[in-house]
Design a protein around this motif. Structure first.
Motif, short mmCIF file in Angstrom:
data_model
loop_
_atom_site.label_atom_id
_atom_site.label_comp_id
_atom_site.label_asym_id
_atom_site.label_seq_id
_atom_site.Cartn_x
_atom_site.Cartn_y
_atom_site.Cartn_z
N MET A 141 16.19 32.20 -18.86
CA MET A 141 16.53 30.85 -19.33
C MET A 141 15.66 29.81 -18.62
N VAL A 142 15.08 28.90 -19.39
CA VAL A 142 14.22 27.86 -18.81
C VAL A 142 15.09 26.89 -18.01
N GLN A 143 14.65 26.59 -16.79
CA GLN A 143 15.36 25.65 -15.95
C GLN A 143 14.56 24.35 -15.86
N PHE A 144 15.23 23.23 -16.04
CA PHE A 144 14.57 21.94 -15.98
C PHE A 144 14.94 21.26 -14.66
N HIS A 145 13.96 20.57 -14.07
CA HIS A 145 14.14 19.93 -12.78
C HIS A 145 13.79 18.45 -12.90
N ILE A 146 14.67 17.60 -12.45
CA ILE A 146 14.47 16.16 -12.53
C ILE A 146 14.52 15.56 -11.13
N GLN A 147 13.53 14.70 -10.81
CA GLN A 147 13.53 13.97 -9.56
C GLN A 147 14.16 12.59 -9.82
N PRO A 148 15.41 12.38 -9.42
CA PRO A 148 16.13 11.15 -9.79
C PRO A 148 15.56 9.89 -9.16
N ASP A 149 14.90 10.01 -8.00
CA ASP A 149 14.39 8.82 -7.31
C ASP A 149 12.93 8.53 -7.64
N SER A 150 12.39 9.22 -8.62
CA SER A 150 10.97 9.08 -8.95
C SER A 150 10.69 7.79 -9.71
N GLU A 151 9.44 7.33 -9.59
CA GLU A 151 8.98 6.20 -10.41
C GLU A 151 8.81 6.61 -11.87
N ILE A 152 8.63 7.90 -12.11
CA ILE A 152 8.52 8.41 -13.48
C ILE A 152 9.91 8.50 -14.07
N PRO A 153 10.18 7.83 -15.20
CA PRO A 153 11.52 7.86 -15.79
C PRO A 153 12.00 9.30 -16.01
N ALA A 154 13.30 9.49 -15.81
CA ALA A 154 13.88 10.82 -15.99
C ALA A 154 13.64 11.34 -17.40
N SER A 155 13.72 10.44 -18.39
CA SER A 155 13.51 10.87 -19.78
C SER A 155 12.09 11.39 -19.98
#
Length: 327
Positions: free
Chosen positions: A1-15
């Motif tokens: 299963m593909v796992q997605f990782h998000i950096q919440p404090d990043s300047e790059i929007p989560a979307s």
């Protein structure tokens, strides 16, 4: 299963982070045509994102033609180009919608049994003539702003197929097809929706190619020590942008990422002097090694150089060979 990782404090929007990761999963066929994307609820639990944000990403993917929403069922990866069954329009096809599918499957079985195209021609003259006409010219298309990825595909296809391959910017594809007779358009899944919209009305087939999944390189990135500097080198500015976002999603601010296109001598020289590990596509690897050799006297320790496998996946190469009657 593909796992997605998000950096919440990043300047790059989560979307943006999620959009790039899903698009990569589709382009590398980790999410193949017909695959059902995770529900917004499931993806929210995995990533911590709000379901409205995930819905926005899914709508964007649908707007660019990579996925489709089936009421009451979910979001699915679209089958596009030749894999969607597109063929020349005729009264016979309209009268018998399954005719082309039957011909294709029968021909593939014959070829798989060792039958030559000349032998199969006696049984499927119309289909074989169509394939030969399409095989007369193979075109690769990519947007002008990222023509480097088109150059990369052309190099790999000419090496694998042993035939001439022509590069046509996506913005010029419509005019070019108006002036040519037959052919096959090849492009990455990143651009398949736009290419198919142009070529299908002109009865020209489009074959999407799946890209290498970079699993080895991703595992390497995961294992790099904190505060390492990793370099990325490619012909394609688009590959560099997408890779930078994906690495950031995996490691956040833990890694410093530097990028350089093959022809950008200034950035390439700066990169080899700073990065501990450098990942390059095959088309740029010779230039990278030359830059490292030139800077060797200034380097305390030469960087580790990693040359990626082909941008185009092996299964796609084999599909093209079969579709073009090349073996």
């Amino acid at each position: 299963m593909v796992q997605f990782h998000i950096q919440p404090d990043s300047e790059i929007p989560a979307s943006t982070q999620l959009f790039n990761q899903i698009r990569f999963a589709i382009a590398s066929r980790q999410f193949p045509p017909g695959h059902r994307l995770p529900s917004t609820r499931a993806l929210a639990m995995q990533t911590g994102l709000h379901r409205n944000t995930i819905s926005k990403v899914y709508r964007h993917l649908e707007e660019i033609g990579l996925v489709e929403s089936l009421a009451g069922s979910g979001i699915y990866v679209r089958a596009l180009g030749h894999e969607g069954g597109g063929r020349l329009k005729s009264a016979i096809v309209e009268q018998y919608p399954q005719a082309n599918k039957i011909v294709q499957e029968s021909l593939d079985k014959l070829l798989g049994e060792g039958c030559t195209l000349s032998q199969a021609r006696e049984l499927f003259l119309g289909e074989i003539d169509w394939r030969l006409r399409c095989s007369a010219r193979v075109l690769v298309t990519a947007p002008t702003q990222d023509i480097g990825v088109g150059e990369l595909m052309v190099q790999e296809l000419e090496q694998a197929l042993k035939i001439p391959v022509q590069l046509v910017p996506l913005e010029q594809l419509s005019l070019f097809l108006d002036q040519t007779h037959g052919g096959t358009v090849v492009t990455s899944r990143y651009f398949i929706g736009e290419a198919d919209a142009i070529a299908a009305p002109k009865s020209v087939r489009v074959i999407p190619v799946d890209i290498y999944d970079y699993s080895t390189e991703i595992q390497l990135v995961r294992s790099l020590p904190k505060d390492s500097c990793v370099g990325l080198v490619s012909l394609s500015s688009g590959i560099l942008r997408a890779s930078e976002v994906i690495i950031h999603s995996l490691r956040g601010e833990d890694l410093l990422v530097m990028t350089a296109q093959k022809g950008d001598t200034y950035k390439l020289n700066a990169l080899v002097r700073s990065a501990r590990t450098i990942i390059s596509d095959q088309a740029s690897f010779a230039a990278l090694k030359a830059a490292v050799a030139e800077a060797r006297d200034d380097l305390i320790r030469p960087p580790q150089l990693i040359c990626c496998d082909n941008y185009i996946g092996l299964k796609s190469i084999n599909l093209l060979k079969r579709e073009l009657g090349l073996g």
